[in-house]
Write a protein that holds these residues in place. Structure first.
Motif, PDB file in Angstrom:
ATOM      1  N   PRO A 273      -2.062  -6.115   0.141  1.00  0.00           N
ATOM      2  CA  PRO A 273      -0.733  -6.008  -0.489  1.00  0.00           C
ATOM      3  C   PRO A 273      -0.087  -4.632  -0.316  1.00  0.00           C
ATOM      4  O   PRO A 273       0.979  -4.369  -0.851  1.00  0.00           O
ATOM      5  CB  PRO A 273      -1.002  -6.310  -1.963  1.00  0.00           C
ATOM      6  N   GLY A 274      -0.726  -3.730   0.450  1.00  0.00           N
ATOM      7  CA  GLY A 274      -0.089  -2.457   0.770  1.00  0.00           C
ATOM      8  C   GLY A 274      -0.645  -1.225   0.097  1.00  0.00           C
ATOM      9  O   GLY A 274      -0.101  -0.135   0.251  1.00  0.00           O
TER      10      GLY A 274
ATOM     11  N   LEU B  94     -10.710 -15.208  -4.642  1.00  0.00           N
ATOM     12  CA  LEU B  94     -10.443 -15.056  -6.072  1.00  0.00           C
ATOM     13  C   LEU B  94      -9.891 -13.671  -6.397  1.00  0.00           C
ATOM     14  O   LEU B  94      -9.009 -13.532  -7.252  1.00  0.00           O
ATOM     15  CB  LEU B  94     -11.704 -15.334  -6.885  1.00  0.00           C
ATOM     16  N   GLY B  95     -10.385 -12.644  -5.722  1.00  0.00           N
ATOM     17  CA  GLY B  95      -9.866 -11.292  -5.929  1.00  0.00           C
ATOM     18  C   GLY B  95      -8.398 -11.208  -5.545  1.00  0.00           C
ATOM     19  O   GLY B  95      -7.599 -10.598  -6.253  1.00  0.00           O
ATOM     20  N   THR B  96      -8.039 -11.849  -4.445  1.00  0.00           N
ATOM     21  CA  THR B  96      -6.633 -11.874  -4.014  1.00  0.00           C
ATOM     22  C   THR B  96      -5.770 -12.560  -5.061  1.00  0.00           C
ATOM     23  O   THR B  96      -4.690 -12.068  -5.412  1.00  0.00           O
ATOM     24  CB  THR B  96      -6.502 -12.591  -2.660  1.00  0.00           C
TER      25      THR B  96
ATOM     26  N   ALA C 221       6.311  -0.043  -8.975  1.00  0.00           N
ATOM     27  CA  ALA C 221       5.249   0.425  -8.081  1.00  0.00           C
ATOM     28  C   ALA C 221       3.921   0.183  -8.786  1.00  0.00           C
ATOM     29  O   ALA C 221       3.882  -0.005 -10.005  1.00  0.00           O
ATOM     30  CB  ALA C 221       5.432   1.910  -7.763  1.00  0.00           C
ATOM     31  N   ALA C 222       2.854   0.190  -8.006  1.00  0.00           N
ATOM     32  CA  ALA C 222       1.538  -0.084  -8.585  1.00  0.00           C
ATOM     33  C   ALA C 222       0.490   0.849  -7.990  1.00  0.00           C
ATOM     34  O   ALA C 222       0.665   1.378  -6.894  1.00  0.00           O
ATOM     35  CB  ALA C 222       1.142  -1.536  -8.329  1.00  0.00           C
ATOM     36  N   TYR C 223      -0.581   1.036  -8.745  1.00  0.00           N
ATOM     37  CA  TYR C 223      -1.721   1.822  -8.289  1.00  0.00           C
ATOM     38  C   TYR C 223      -2.987   1.201  -8.854  1.00  0.00           C
ATOM     39  O   TYR C 223      -2.936   0.389  -9.785  1.00  0.00           O
ATOM     40  CB  TYR C 223      -1.607   3.290  -8.722  1.00  0.00           C
ATOM     41  N   LEU C 224      -4.108   1.565  -8.286  1.00  0.00           N
ATOM     42  CA  LEU C 224      -5.395   1.102  -8.785  1.00  0.00           C
ATOM     43  C   LEU C 224      -6.469   2.083  -8.366  1.00  0.00           C
ATOM     44  O   LEU C 224      -6.220   2.984  -7.569  1.00  0.00           O
ATOM     45  CB  LEU C 224      -5.726  -0.302  -8.282  1.00  0.00           C
TER      46      LEU C 224
END
Length: 135
Positions: free
Chosen positions: A118-119, A80-82, A99-102
């Motif tokens: 996902p990198g 579910l997290g994926t 681009a993304a960050y978390l």
């Protein structure tokens, strides 16, 4: 997956509860999320009508920030997290993010593994500060 252009009361409460925030911290969490200005979505992942996961995606200046990502403890380990991360990344691409960050808690190695797929890579540490009690 349901994505709304802002937080609902159900999303705010569900996210805070799923993250294990104590009830007295909910108003600060809610106010922080409600103050988000750039284009954003609040996602709720439901399985058979039950909300099992939540996430917030914010798009600003070509960047997608992912916040408040959480799957209820009883539903973890099922992909579910994926699915949640994938849906929010897709929304970000459509919103113009390149681009993304978390942020992920250092004490959450399972989530760190999820985000590596996902990198995402670790860039730096962080912590939150909140006001203490007033005397």
């Amino acid at each position: 997956m349901h994505c709304a252009p802002g937080p609902t009361a159900e999303w705010l409460d569900g996210t805070a509860a799923a993250q294990g925030h104590p009830a007295d911290a909910w108003p600060l969490h809610h106010a922080t999320v409600q103050a988000v200005v750039p284009p954003h979505v609040c996602a709720t992942l439901r399985v058979r009508g039950q909300a099992l996961g939540y996430g917030l995606a914010v798009c600003e200046r070509g960047w997608l920030g992912l916040f408040d990502l959480v799957v209820l403890p009883s539903a973890r380990g099922q992909g579910l997290g994926t699915a949640l991360v994938r849906a929010l990344l897709d929304w970000g691409r459509q919103a113009g993010a390149q681009a993304a960050y978390l942020q992920v808690r250092s004490a959450n190695p399972r989530a760190q593994q999820l985000y590596e797929r996902p990198g995402f890579v670790a860039a730096y540490g962080y912590h939150h500060r909140v006001p203490g009690p007033r005397d």
